[in-house]
Design an enzyme around this catalytic site. Structure first.
Site, PDB file in Angstrom:
ATOM      1  N   CYS A   1       0.839  -1.193   0.000  1.00 19.96           N
ATOM      2  CA  CYS A   1       0.000   0.000   0.000  1.00 19.96           C
ATOM      3  C   CYS A   1       0.883   1.256   0.000  1.00 19.96           C
ATOM      4  O   CYS A   1       1.996   1.246   0.519  1.00 19.96           O
ATOM      5  CB  CYS A   1      -0.904   0.001   1.234  1.00 19.96           C
TER       6      CYS A   1
ATOM      7  N   CYS B   1      -5.992   0.190   7.017  1.00 19.44           N
ATOM      8  CA  CYS B   1      -5.800   0.662   5.642  1.00 19.44           C
ATOM      9  C   CYS B   1      -6.952   1.586   5.251  1.00 19.44           C
ATOM     10  O   CYS B   1      -8.111   1.176   5.222  1.00 19.44           O
ATOM     11  CB  CYS B   1      -5.716  -0.520   4.680  1.00 19.44           C
TER      12      CYS B   1
ATOM     13  N   ASP C   1       0.372   3.773   1.739  1.00 22.36           N
ATOM     14  CA  ASP C   1       0.317   4.334   3.093  1.00 22.36           C
ATOM     15  C   ASP C   1       1.726   4.658   3.606  1.00 22.36           C
ATOM     16  O   ASP C   1       2.628   3.809   3.564  1.00 22.36           O
ATOM     17  CB  ASP C   1      -0.367   3.314   4.024  1.00 22.36           C
TER      18      ASP C   1
ATOM     19  N   HIS D   1      -2.094  -3.978   5.119  1.00 18.09           N
ATOM     20  CA  HIS D   1      -1.858  -3.537   6.503  1.00 18.09           C
ATOM     21  C   HIS D   1      -3.179  -3.206   7.181  1.00 18.09           C
ATOM     22  O   HIS D   1      -4.117  -2.732   6.522  1.00 18.09           O
ATOM     23  CB  HIS D   1      -0.930  -2.317   6.530  1.00 18.09           C
TER      24      HIS D   1
ATOM     25  N   ARG E   1       2.965   4.853   6.396  1.00 16.14           N
ATOM     26  CA  ARG E   1       3.452   4.129   7.578  1.00 16.14           C
ATOM     27  C   ARG E   1       4.028   2.766   7.247  1.00 16.14           C
ATOM     28  O   ARG E   1       4.628   2.111   8.100  1.00 16.14           O
ATOM     29  CB  ARG E   1       2.305   3.961   8.587  1.00 16.14           C
TER      30      ARG E   1
HETATM   31 CO    CO Z   1      -3.432   1.153   3.005  1.00 16.54          CO
END
Ligand code: CO
Length: 208
Positions: free
Chosen positions: A41, A100, A43, A97, A45
């Site tokens: 992803c 998400c 993302d 994750h 993090r």
């Molecule tokens: Co995500």
């Protein structure tokens, strides 16, 4: 963090690498021979190299919203073809994750513009597994399970491709489904059964 800090950080990073090996960048420039393709992803993090503890050159990376392997996405399909057929990676990972935002957005009854067709892939995962998901009463637990099932379905999508089927037959390439738990930092292996998925889908998706 300020934008200028990036370049200061870069200088410090170069020095760290050179202290460890004065030919570090000369060696890096010779080429890449990664063992892994990682599809995760976007993302901020979930950083592939950090969570896997790997160095530059060790993992070929593709990231998009909610780690999707969509067969009409020229980007992800090019990444798969190049890394499997030319770089000869032996492990292909889909890493989702918990928490998400992409998966959460897909579950809202809302018009999200250009994200509609993208997130539709996740709604399709929900539809395929709706009996299991609707049986989970706790909303967080249902959300977490959808995140896992989304990873699993993207692994199935990988196994539908000719490049993956061919490399599995030729050199035993494997597909792995992982979930990163943002709350603990733990990487969880969903233990995707490649052979079972391949057998299940071969009737329709055999390309080799
Ligand atoms: Co995500």
């Amino acid at each position: 963090m300020k934008i200028e800090d990036v370049f200061e950080n870069n200088k410090a990073w170069i020095q760290k690498k050179l202290n460890y090996n004065k030919d570090y960048f000369k060696d890096l420039a010779k080429g890449q021979n990664p063992e892994f393709l990682y599809i995760g992803c976007s993302d901020s993090r979930v950083t592939a190299e950090d969570i896997m503890g790997v160095q530059p050159g060790e993992v070929f990376v593709h990231r998009n919203i909610a780690n999707l392997v969509n067969n009409v996405d020229l980007n992800v399909m090019s990444v798969i073809n190049y890394s499997v057929r030319h770089l000869k990676v032996n492990h292909v990972v889909v890493c989702g994750h918990y928490y998400c935002g992409g998966v959460k957005a897909a579950m809202q009854a809302k018009d999200l513009g250009i994200l509609n067709p993208w997130l539709r892939n996740i709604r399709d995962v929900f539809r395929i597994h709706k009996d299991e998901l609707n049986a989970i009463k706790d909303e967080d637990a249902r959300y977490n399970r959808l995140i896992e099932l989304n990873v699993q379905e993207q692994c199935v999508n990988l196994i539908k491709t000719a490049a993956i089927q061919e490399a599995h037959k030729e050199r035993g390439l494997l597909v792995h489904g992982w979930v990163f738990d943002v709350q603990s930092g733990e990487l969880i292996d969903l233990k995707i059964n490649f052979s079972r998925i391949l057998n299940d889908i071969m009737e329709i998706y055999r390309l080799e």
